[in-house]
Design a protein around this motif. Structure first.
Motif, short mmCIF file in Angstrom:
data_model
loop_
_atom_site.label_atom_id
_atom_site.label_comp_id
_atom_site.label_asym_id
_atom_site.label_seq_id
_atom_site.Cartn_x
_atom_site.Cartn_y
_atom_site.Cartn_z
N MET A 1 -20.89 42.25 5.27
CA MET A 1 -21.11 41.55 6.53
C MET A 1 -19.85 41.51 7.39
O MET A 1 -19.90 41.09 8.55
N ILE A 2 -18.72 41.90 6.82
CA ILE A 2 -17.43 41.73 7.50
C ILE A 2 -16.83 43.10 7.81
O ILE A 2 -16.82 43.99 6.97
N GLN A 3 -16.32 43.24 9.04
CA GLN A 3 -15.60 44.46 9.42
C GLN A 3 -14.27 44.06 10.05
O GLN A 3 -14.18 43.05 10.77
N ILE A 4 -13.24 44.84 9.76
CA ILE A 4 -11.91 44.60 10.31
C ILE A 4 -11.61 45.67 11.36
O ILE A 4 -11.78 46.86 11.12
N PHE A 5 -11.15 45.23 12.54
CA PHE A 5 -10.82 46.14 13.63
C PHE A 5 -9.35 45.94 14.00
O PHE A 5 -8.99 44.97 14.68
N PRO A 6 -8.47 46.84 13.54
CA PRO A 6 -7.04 46.71 13.86
C PRO A 6 -6.69 47.36 15.20
O PRO A 6 -7.48 48.14 15.76
N GLY A 7 -5.51 47.03 15.71
CA GLY A 7 -4.97 47.70 16.90
C GLY A 7 -5.72 47.42 18.18
O GLY A 7 -5.72 48.24 19.09
N ILE A 8 -6.36 46.25 18.31
CA ILE A 8 -7.05 45.90 19.55
C ILE A 8 -6.04 45.21 20.48
O ILE A 8 -5.35 44.29 20.08
N SER A 9 -5.98 45.65 21.73
CA SER A 9 -5.00 45.06 22.65
C SER A 9 -5.37 43.61 22.96
O SER A 9 -6.55 43.27 23.09
N ASN A 10 -4.34 42.77 23.06
CA ASN A 10 -4.56 41.36 23.35
C ASN A 10 -5.27 41.17 24.69
O ASN A 10 -6.09 40.26 24.85
N GLU A 11 -4.97 42.04 25.66
CA GLU A 11 -5.61 41.90 26.97
C GLU A 11 -7.11 42.15 26.88
O GLU A 11 -7.90 41.47 27.52
N GLU A 12 -7.51 43.15 26.07
CA GLU A 12 -8.94 43.44 25.93
C GLU A 12 -9.67 42.25 25.32
O GLU A 12 -10.78 41.91 25.73
#
Length: 588
Positions: free
Chosen positions: A348-359
């Motif tokens: 049920m859990i997915q990790i999404f790294p490297g997402i910009s703080n502004e997005e």
């Protein structure tokens, strides 16, 4: 005490001057003993008042405006009790010496008068204020109003213009074919009222300038003669209109209808195809375990109905033929241990790294926090909202997953953890049905801030003292500690607040525990902080919760790193006090 002639004389003098002090005069001085006789100390040197260290005799004090001044004391006196605005109060310092007060000013205070206001066209203008005045009340179109700023100075208004407003006269309109054209606007005029089909109407734009219309064309409209229409299968096709025509009325499935676009040009229709429509024969459907599968649709087939590892394939219907060979519609793996349950929960859990703080922050812009800058994590308040509210909205809006949070931030980038409310359909495990019998692992609850605080407060603690609006510490604890306690008292294993609106409405995400998959972990506070040491926070002191920002990072990022370091999938700190910390960690 024995009274002699000297004391009687002094007493008489004091009575006389005491009577004077009752008069309207504001100040007086005691009589000089020399005026009533010889120095008493010469006559009576044994008197205590004449010995060194004795008290100052009352007859050597001075009086001013009801105030008694001792020998050598002074008072500020004024020449007048008040002066007009623009003048200054004149003062002097009066000193008491041997019972006499120096100087002559009689007043203890002095007030400066208030400046006068001015009047302009019935409007009061305060001293020091300005008003815009005009030379005339109106001017002709094309001219400008002349104005000046008049200032009020203690009742006198500068300048001479007397009008409070001025209007510029309106320009004249024009007339074209009985139609009024306002100044500055234009009208399209034509050379003639009509032309033959194929020809173009000659036109010009005429502009009204204060009653004068430019140009010479006189017609308000021009019509082009109508072209001839065409006929196709009983349908009238207008000039230049197109129609799609087909070579035949139908073709078999798998074939394509041949078509062409025919255009009408003044009565002549191009092309040769004569059918107005063409249909492709319908494909055949398929059958799988009594279920009809439409052409182009897919169905999942399993190799066996039950197995330790379920093998599946996607079968597709193509005009009556189903691809693949697996014939079972479902497959179950026996639910035997906690590992299978936690495996299910982890799907049920997915990790999404490297997402910009502004997005992430853009997904958080709303009426309460309306700008991108205010949604960026710059302090403890905004960081808590960024990690929980903005992280949750990012997962919902961008990833289509209803729950989420930011678990790491570094150099303008974030790592986001998103959760499904139920397991994805692609997951097949024997524990799915067993787990979901008691409800979905994620439960989204909506409640008020007051109800959450009531369930969060310890015995004897006023819930209002925990109000997140009071300070950043309460704000952090409301999202993490109060969210956890609220869910725990509702019968869940873990939880946190993800939304808190201006109307005090809150949203809480609570998580169920299945087969011990979400245990409570006791830890030493410094051990949790040590797991958080990195290049940006290189020592223990920067990772313990000693400031609001460190408290927020300790509960979210440090808690998550501690759980993963201990072999869990993820987690966070839910309580801490003294040297101890309590975490909720999800097993792998």
């Amino acid at each position: 005490m024995k009274w002699d002639r000297f004391h009687l004389v002094v007493l008489g003098a004091l009575v006389v001057f005491g009577f004077q002090n009752c008069s309207p005069v504001n100040f007086s001085q005691t009589a000089d003993l020399a005026s009533v006789g010889s120095d008493p100390c010469t006559l009576n040197p044994a008197d205590p008042l004449c010995t060194p260290g004795g008290e100052v005799p009352e007859w050597k004090t001075c009086h001013f405006n009801g105030q008694i001044l001792e020998e050598g004391q002074s008072v500020v006196a004024y020449l007048n009790s008040s002066v007009s605005y623009g003048q200054k109060c004149e003062a002097e310092t009066r000193v008491c010496k041997a019972g006499a007060l120096s100087g002559s000013y009689n007043y203890a205070s002095c007030a400066v008068g208030v400046p006068e206001s001015c009047l302009f066209n019935g409007k009061t203008i305060a001293h020091g204020s300005n008003v815009t005045a005009y030379q005339s009340s109106s001017v002709e179109y094309g001219k400008s109003c002349t104005s000046e700023v008049r200032s009020c100075d203690n009742g006198t208004l500068s300048g001479s213009f007397s009008y409070s407003s001025c209007e510029v006269g309106a320009p004249s309109a024009c007339l074209f074919n009985d139609r009024t054209i306002p100044h500055g606007q234009s009208v399209t005029a034509y050379l003639s009222s009509s032309v033959d089909f194929g020809n173009s109407c000659s036109k010009e734009t005429r502009v009204c300038d204060n009653g004068k219309l430019s140009g010479t064309y006189t017609f308000g409209s021009c019509a082009v003669g109508a072209p001839k229409s065409c006929l196709f299968n009983g349908r009238t096709v207008a000039h230049l209109e197109t129609v799609t025509a087909y070579a035949s009325s139908s073709v078999d499935y798998g074939q394509s209808c041949a078509s062409q676009t025919r255009i009408c040009n003044n009565g002549t229709l191009s092309g040769a195809y004569s059918y107005a429509s063409c249909s492709v024969g319908a494909p055949k459907s398929c059958l799988f375990n009594g279920q009809t599968v439409a052409h182009g649709a897919t169905v999942v087939g399993y190799k066996a109905a039950s197995a330790a590892v379920c093998e599946s394939e996607t079968r597709r219907c193509d005009n009556g033929t189903l691809t693949g060979s697996y014939g079972y519609p479902s497959c179950e793996v026996p639910c035997t241990d906690v590992k299978e349950t936690t495996k299910y929960l982890n799907t049920m859990i997915q990790i999404f790294p490297g997402i910009s703080n502004e997005e992430i922050a853009r997904n958080c812009i709303d009426t309460s926090v309306p700008t991108l800058a205010k949604n960026m994590p710059t302090d403890a308040w905004s960081t808590v909202r960024f990690k929980n509210t903005c992280g949750n909205r990012y997962c919902a809006n961008i990833k289509g997953m209803p729950s989420g949070r930011v678990i790491e931030m570094e150099n303008g980038l974030s790592k986001v953890e998103c959760r499904y409310e139920k397991t994805p359909a692609t997951y097949v495990g024997s524990c799915v049905k067993e787990v979901e019998k008691s409800g979905t692992p994620l439960q989204i609850l909506n409640d008020t801030k007051a109800n959450i605080l009531n369930l969060c407060a310890d015995a004897g603690v006023d819930p209002n003292s925990l109000d997140p609006a009071k300070n950043a510490s309460n704000w952090i604890k409301f999202f993490y500690v109060c969210g956890y306690r609220y869910c725990a008292k509702k019968g869940y294993a873990d939880g946190r607040v993800v939304e808190l609106g201006n109307n005090n409405a809150a949203q809480v995400h609570c998580y169920r525990d299945f087969a011990g998959s979400l245990p409570t972990v006791q830890a030493v506070l410094n051990d949790v902080a040590n797991n958080c040491i990195d290049s940006n926070n290189p020592n223990l002191q920067t990772n313990v919760p000693s400031t609001d920002l460190q408290m927020e990072r300790f509960m979210s990022t440090c808690g998550n790193r501690y759980c993963t370091a201990k072999g869990y999938s993820m987690g966070h700190v839910v309580e801490y006090a003294g040297t101890a910390a309590v975490l909720k960690c999800l097993k792998k």
